[in-house]
Design a protein around this motif. Structure first.
Motif, PDB file in Angstrom:
ATOM      1  N   ASP A 222      31.539  64.364 104.288  1.00 17.72           N
ATOM      2  CA  ASP A 222      31.545  63.191 103.411  1.00 17.72           C
ATOM      3  C   ASP A 222      30.144  62.585 103.289  1.00 17.72           C
ATOM      4  OD1 ASP A 222      34.233  63.747 103.572  1.00 17.72           O
ATOM      5  OD2 ASP A 222      34.735  62.002 104.786  1.00 17.72           O
ATOM      6  N   ALA A 223      29.448  62.467 104.426  1.00 16.42           N
ATOM      7  CA  ALA A 223      28.116  61.859 104.411  1.00 16.42           C
ATOM      8  C   ALA A 223      27.136  62.719 103.627  1.00 16.42           C
ATOM      9  CB  ALA A 223      27.618  61.663 105.845  1.00 16.42           C
ATOM     10  N   GLN A 224      27.182  64.037 103.862  1.00 18.55           N
ATOM     11  CA  GLN A 224      26.252  64.932 103.177  1.00 18.55           C
ATOM     12  C   GLN A 224      26.481  64.903 101.676  1.00 18.55           C
ATOM     13  OE1 GLN A 224      28.057  65.424 105.835  1.00 18.55           O
ATOM     14  NE2 GLN A 224      27.166  66.892 107.275  1.00 18.55           N
ATOM     15  N   ALA A 225      27.748  64.930 101.247  1.00 23.18           N
ATOM     16  CA  ALA A 225      28.055  64.937  99.816  1.00 23.18           C
ATOM     17  C   ALA A 225      27.654  63.616  99.168  1.00 23.18           C
ATOM     18  CB  ALA A 225      29.548  65.206  99.607  1.00 23.18           C
ATOM     19  N   MET A 226      27.981  62.494  99.814  1.00 25.23           N
ATOM     20  CA  MET A 226      27.614  61.199  99.239  1.00 25.23           C
ATOM     21  C   MET A 226      26.100  61.032  99.192  1.00 25.23           C
ATOM     22  SD  MET A 226      30.388  58.376 100.533  1.00 25.23           S
ATOM     23  CE  MET A 226      30.277  58.761 102.284  1.00 25.23           C
ATOM     24  N   GLY A 227      25.417  61.443 100.268  1.00 21.72           N
ATOM     25  CA  GLY A 227      23.965  61.352 100.274  1.00 21.72           C
ATOM     26  C   GLY A 227      23.352  62.197  99.176  1.00 21.72           C
ATOM     27  N   TYR A 228      23.877  63.415  98.994  1.00 18.59           N
ATOM     28  CA  TYR A 228      23.383  64.304  97.939  1.00 18.59           C
ATOM     29  C   TYR A 228      23.562  63.662  96.561  1.00 18.59           C
ATOM     30  CZ  TYR A 228      23.693  68.014  94.450  1.00 18.59           C
ATOM     31  OH  TYR A 228      23.558  68.754  93.307  1.00 18.59           O
ATOM     32  N   HIS A 497      39.469  63.651  97.895  1.00 18.37           N
ATOM     33  CA  HIS A 497      38.047  63.335  98.076  1.00 18.37           C
ATOM     34  C   HIS A 497      37.435  64.273  99.115  1.00 18.37           C
ATOM     35  CE1 HIS A 497      37.522  59.798  95.528  1.00 18.37           C
ATOM     36  NE2 HIS A 497      38.725  59.402  95.909  1.00 18.37           N
ATOM     37  N   GLU A 498      38.154  64.539 100.201  1.00 15.70           N
ATOM     38  CA  GLU A 498      37.656  65.473 101.207  1.00 15.70           C
ATOM     39  C   GLU A 498      37.437  66.860 100.611  1.00 15.70           C
ATOM     40  OE1 GLU A 498      39.326  63.874 105.513  1.00 15.70           O
ATOM     41  OE2 GLU A 498      40.471  65.389 104.430  1.00 15.70           O
ATOM     42  N   SER A 499      38.403  67.306  99.816  1.00 12.82           N
ATOM     43  CA  SER A 499      38.302  68.654  99.251  1.00 12.82           C
ATOM     44  C   SER A 499      37.093  68.770  98.325  1.00 12.82           C
ATOM     45  CB  SER A 499      39.596  69.025  98.511  1.00 12.82           C
ATOM     46  OG  SER A 499      39.798  68.215  97.367  1.00 12.82           O
ATOM     47  N   ARG A 500      36.824  67.726  97.551  1.00 16.38           N
ATOM     48  CA  ARG A 500      35.626  67.736  96.698  1.00 16.38           C
ATOM     49  C   ARG A 500      34.356  67.832  97.544  1.00 16.38           C
ATOM     50  NH1 ARG A 500      38.155  63.196  93.786  1.00 16.38           N
ATOM     51  NH2 ARG A 500      38.931  63.880  91.755  1.00 16.38           N
TER      52      ARG A 500
END
Length: 573
Positions: A222-228, A497-500
């Motif tokens: 979650d953190a990596q995707a949101m940060g990206y 959201h997790e799957s995305r």
């Protein structure tokens, strides 16, 4: 879902309530700042990777011998990480280890052996000294949770953060929702800490059950995707990690096995680890996993754990230690009719995770500077979602460093926080509402299963340009189906959201893997079309950032700290 928004203004927002998140919150609370923690779990004391306990803790203690000093350990870090490491941040973490260790002890965590009354220190995973403390850490996380509660933090459990709020390359909060009550939160903060762990559920495992993972299955990048998505720089995302687990039951425990003297043998009864590393079973985790993978590829499987040579005292300690991390493990062995004291026990290679590539002090995730701050101002990261990682101690130390960095950042902040764009955040909630209304779309499980199949088949532990391009084509096709995701309830909405996020991290990993045209750290990144380690051309970081058409890669020499990537004056791959 509720029709209104709950708005919260705070000094610090921490995303993830595990070890790194709790340790980041503590110095902020001690400085008198207001802290809000968002955590997907149910209980703060038992959330995160070690919510049920931990059996070892890596630290320098400065106890007297030369090997037990930060300077000695730091000399070995380049070798331990195959030269891909941010020495500036790793140096800060290692020098802070003794101080943070003693602070955790002051919180009530008992690191001492209950039989001897002293620290029981062991050598494992290629480290140049007995840095691992073997202990009963069943209540480790509970003590951290108590300190956070005493500091009067606002803790929002069962709450998932889905998007960061940024303006002019500065973070000022996030959007979150509670997947039990249906409440939506718009949280403004002077600083944000991402501490949501590694990326799991990203490949298939031996049992075929996605949630039967070696590491906590609820850490889904979650953190990596949101940060990206917010524009932050990530590094080392091409490197994956695997471990050895009992066949049919994924769990932690490899550290205890190798540090207490267990052997691994192949079907011929050969103790094979010394063929791959002079340290044998005490080699780095990456080497151990790669050796077992290679033995299988050579037709020497199955692979077995052999403890029969160990004395009774060591077997007793091992049995106790193994049930600290996964308390159901003894019942599993009992029901299988297996006695590891007297017979060989078959093991298998775990699923992959994007974590730290089987080595200490090199993490895969958001690039951070010596204060734990990312390339986005006021956005910090710590733990297994950051580029310097060292298991539980790494999460604790970098978490505390980030918390102290947050205090400095908040105190330097002047002026009012930006106003939240009501139309933009309402769009996020409307998309969630559409997921709940849809009955003929793609389920989160279908998206995850397809992602795991893609990663296993086309990325995996032996990579080629053709396979990676096939992976990216498949992942792009899956991304086009994401607008059709459906959810049966609020819990299912959280899973969508997790799957995305899992799919996004798989795309980032495949992109970075395609860029690194060499093999490094064995199965952490093995290119069949570039089978050699190329220090001349590839002793450098692969940086991934959001581009106009998806993930874009750049490189940075390891002679420079990763914070140099924030200037964006890098080579283009």
């Amino acid at each position: 879902m509720k029709d209104d928004w709950k708005t919260i203004d705070t000094d610090v927002l921490v995303i993830g309530g595990g070890v790194a998140g709790s340790m980041a919150a503590i110095p902020a609370l001690e400085a008198g700042l207001k802290v809000v923690i968002c955590e997907k779990g149910k209980i703060l004391d038992h959330c995160g990777s070690i919510g049920c306990g931990v059996d070892h803790y890596l630290t320098v203690m400065d106890s007297g011998p030369e090997w037990d000093t930060p300077e000695f350990l730091l000399k070995h870090v380049p070798e331990l990480t195959d030269g891909i490491v941010d020495m500036e941040v790793a140096g800060r973490v290692i020098h802070e280890m003794p101080r943070i260790f003693r602070k955790i002890e002051s919180m009530g965590v008992d690191f001492k052996d209950r039989q001897t009354g002293d620290y029981y220190r062991l050598r494992s995973f290629g480290l140049p000294g007995t840095y691992h403390i073997n202990f009963d850490g069943t209540d480790f996380k509970k003590h951290l949770g108590e300190r956070v509660r005493k500091g009067k933090a606002t803790v929002l459990m069962r709450t998932m953060v889905v998007q960061l709020l940024t303006e002019d390359n500065r973070a000022y909060g996030a959007i979150a929702f509670n997947f039990r009550s249906g409440e939506w939160y718009a949280i403004r903060a002077k600083a944000v800490v991402l501490a949501a762990g590694d990326v799991n559920r990203i490949s298939q495992n031996a049992s075929g059950l996605a949630f039967d993972s070696w590491h906590i299955p609820y850490n889904t990048g979650d953190a990596q995707a949101m940060g990206y998505h917010a524009g932050a720089a990530l590094a080392n995302m091409e490197s994956v990690e695997a471990t050895l687990t009992p066949k049919g039951f994924s769990c932690q425990g490899l550290n205890a096995l190798v540090s207490l003297g267990a052997y691994f043998v192949n079907k011929a009864g050969e103790r094979f680890m010394f063929k791959y590393d002079k340290k044998g079973e005490n080699a780095r985790r990456a080497v151990i996993a790669d050796a077992v993978i290679n033995e299988y590829l050579l037709g020497n499987g199955p692979i077995y754990l052999d403890c029969r040579h160990l004395p009774q005292e060591m077997l007793d300690r091992m049995e106790h230690t193994l049930q600290v991390d996964r308390y159901t493990l003894p019942a599993f062995y009992q029901q299988k009719g297996v006695n590891f004291r007297e017979e060989l026990v078959e093991v298998s290679v775990s699923e992959l995770s994007i974590r730290r590539s089987g080595v200490y002090f090199r993490g895969s995730g958001l690039a951070v500077d010596i204060n734990g701050e990312t390339s986005i101002e006021a956005l910090f990261a710590a733990g297994d979602c950051a580029t310097v990682s060292g298991g539980i101690s790494g999460a604790a130390v970098l978490g505390h460093i980030a918390g102290e960095g947050v205090v400095q950042r908040v105190r330097a902040t002047t002026g009012a926080l930006p106003e939240i764009d009501a139309r933009a955040i309402e769009t996020v909630r409307a998309q969630a509402a559409d997921c709940l209304k849809r009955s003929d779309g793609m389920t989160w499980k279908e998206l995850e299963d397809a992602t795991r199949q893609t990663v296993t088949d086309y990325v995996g532990v032996r990579r080629t340009e053709k396979g990676l391009n096939l992976a990216l084509a498949t992942l792009h096709a899956l991304a086009r189906r994401e607008p059709t995701l459906q959810a049966d309830d609020l819990h299912g909405l959280m899973r969508t959201h997790e799957s995305r996020n899992i799919r996004m991290n798989a795309e980032i990993m495949a992109t970075a893997s395609l860029a690194r045209r060499e093999t490094r750290t064995g199965s952490a990144h093995w290119r069949l079309d570039y089978p050699q380690t190329d220090n001349k051309n590839w002793r450098k970081f692969v940086i991934v950032e959001r581009g106009k058409e998806g993930p874009a890669t750049r490189t940075l020499s390891t002679d420079r700290a990763l914070s140099a990537a924030f200037a964006r004056n890098l080579e283009t791959v």
